[in-house]
Design an enzyme around this catalytic site. Sequence first.
Site: not given
Ligand SMILES: NC(=O)c1ccc[n+]([C@@H]2O[C@H](COP(=O)([O-])OP(=O)(O)OC[C@H]3O[C@@H](n4cnc5c(N)ncnc54)[C@H](O)[C@@H]3O)[C@@H](O)[C@H]2O)c1
Length: 285
Positions: A121, A154, A142, A192
């Site tokens: 993000s 995006e 994204h 964002n």
């Molecule tokens: N939550 C949101 O609103 C949102 C929206 C758009 C983008 N994002 C982006 O998406 C990404 C993930 O966010 P999220 O909210 O799903 O986080 P989350 O914490 O729910 O999930 C992350 C997952 O990745 C796993 N993980 C960590 N390191 C790892 C690795 N090396 N290999 C495999 N798995 C691994 C963890 O176990 C976890 O299950 C981030 O970059 C975040 O910025 C989040």
Amino acid sequence: MASEIRTVGVVGLGAMGAGIAQLCVEAGVETVGREVTAELGEKARDRIAHFLTRKVEKGQLGQDARDAAVARVALTTDLADLAGCDLVIEAIVEELVPKQELFAELERICRPDTVLATNTSALSVTEIASATSSPERVVGMHFFNPAPLMPLVEIVRAERSADAAFDAAYAFGEKLGKHPIRCHDTPGFVVNRVLIPLLNDCVRVLDEARVTVEDLDAGMKHGAGWPMGPCELLDLVGIDVHVHASEALWAKLREPRMAAPARLVAMANAGLLGRKSGHGFYTYE
Ligand SMILES: NC(=O)c1ccc[n+]([C@@H]2O[C@H](COP(=O)([O-])OP(=O)(O)OC[C@H]3O[C@@H](n4cnc5c(N)ncnc54)[C@H](O)[C@@H]3O)[C@@H](O)[C@H]2O)c1
């Protein structure tokens, strides 16, 4: 770059990765999900199966299609199992170094024509790509939360992304039934970059105009046509998530409007995180 995306790898099956994997299998694409432990992978597959079952119950999906979609999810803890993927979408923790290490590893494991996409993000796609010696195949995809429901994706062009990788990611966004938009790799990308300072302004106005939370939400819904009020939206996004995103934009752009208002920082510190904690601007059952 791979001309047709038949097999996708999703790394990290958390909130976003599981939703992205669900979209892929619903679109008929074989999907390999990689988590750090088998238990976390199983939990994500259970969540996907649960959401697809709900779609069957609502009459949005046939039982056979649901079963076929769930069967398309393969799980692994070994990154090497992503070797055959045409596209890998990364959705791990929002930190630069782990993402860079992952992309360097993916470059070693995957075919040279595999497109590597990050769902970051707030980090720079260009900086993530710089950890590889083939940055031309790295792009941003994204998605918005919850990925299965939010129509937008995006498609982010990093400094050295090749047209072929960018176009393949755009076409894949369409294949998932999303509405892709194209942009360059700048802090906050498009939505964002606009929404975060706007929500911060809304919170500052609460104190400046001494308007109540309910009246501010009513004002933006009935005067600006917003589908939900800013305080409702912040509670849905998560106050901590919004503060974190504001800090990231502030660090990169140094515009005062990007910085999280003190009121939001205090709420985050107090555990008033919105819907997920039961308390934020509003209280939830
Ligand atoms: N939550 C949101 O609103 C949102 C929206 C758009 C983008 N994002 C982006 O998406 C990404 C993930 O966010 P999220 O909210 O799903 O986080 P989350 O914490 O729910 O999930 C992350 C997952 O990745 C796993 N993980 C960590 N390191 C790892 C690795 N090396 N290999 C495999 N798995 C691994 C963890 O176990 C976890 O299950 C981030 O970059 C975040 O910025 C989040």
